[in-house]
Design a protein around this motif. Sequence first.
Motif, PDB file in Angstrom:
ATOM      1  N   GLU A  56       0.845  -1.192   0.000  1.00  0.00           N
ATOM      2  CA  GLU A  56       0.000   0.000   0.000  1.00  0.00           C
ATOM      3  C   GLU A  56       0.882   1.244   0.000  1.00  0.00           C
ATOM      4  N   LEU A  63      -7.308   7.305  -3.336  1.00  0.00           N
ATOM      5  CA  LEU A  63      -7.768   6.352  -4.335  1.00  0.00           C
ATOM      6  C   LEU A  63      -9.230   6.039  -4.033  1.00  0.00           C
ATOM      7  N   ARG A 151       2.004   5.802  -9.776  1.00  0.00           N
ATOM      8  CA  ARG A 151       1.450   5.585  -8.440  1.00  0.00           C
ATOM      9  C   ARG A 151       0.091   4.901  -8.507  1.00  0.00           C
ATOM     10  N   ALA A 155      -0.729   1.199  -6.966  1.00  0.00           N
ATOM     11  CA  ALA A 155      -1.823   1.013  -6.011  1.00  0.00           C
ATOM     12  C   ALA A 155      -2.797  -0.054  -6.494  1.00  0.00           C
ATOM     13  N   GLN A 159      -3.629  -3.568  -4.609  1.00  0.00           N
ATOM     14  CA  GLN A 159      -4.988  -4.015  -4.317  1.00  0.00           C
ATOM     15  C   GLN A 159      -5.224  -5.414  -4.871  1.00  0.00           C
TER      16      GLN A 159
END
Length: 205
Positions: A56, A63, A151, A155, A159
Amino acid sequence: MRRCRVSFEQAGLPLILRLTPFSQPDDLDDRLAAMHWHRFDPADVMVLPSLDGFGEPGSSERLTPLSAADYAALIGALRRSSVEEITGHARRLEEASVRHQAFKLERDGVLLACGQVAIDPGPAGTSVGGMAGLFDIFTPEDQRGRGHGHRLCAALLAQARVEGATTAYLQVGAENDAAQRLYARLGFLQGYRYHYRSDDPRAWA
């Protein structure tokens, strides 16, 4: 070929063939070239062998998940798509056999980037992990060159790893140098290149 053409004509669409290294017969691309079928839109399928190392990210950016309809509207507005194109995009997302989740990356209410991740779980009852696909990665023109796409993708991959994915893939235009560099920095490797051919100018106009 004739049956394909009839189906496309009935739908009011140009006949377009996608040629990959796996297309059969082996010389299909050469045959179409000899028939003067136009070659266009080369793209690469890229693969990421492992999602290890994607944790993370810590940042001030937010987000936010989006519904299929909201994402289709957002990306459609950014790309200046028609209402029909936006509606069709939303419907395809809602009816996809593999679950898609869209996100937007923001800071202080300003959109920095947006994209989708689709996660195809591994076979039930095995130790094989799932595979994540990145789709529709987009950075607004005034935000490009600032690392927001990197970025966002990191991310999304983080996830996907949380949800059980162990590898990832994406498709990117062969001539999109900026995106190619971005995905290479994330560790993606070229899997194979494909392109399209058609004898109908509507296909590449």
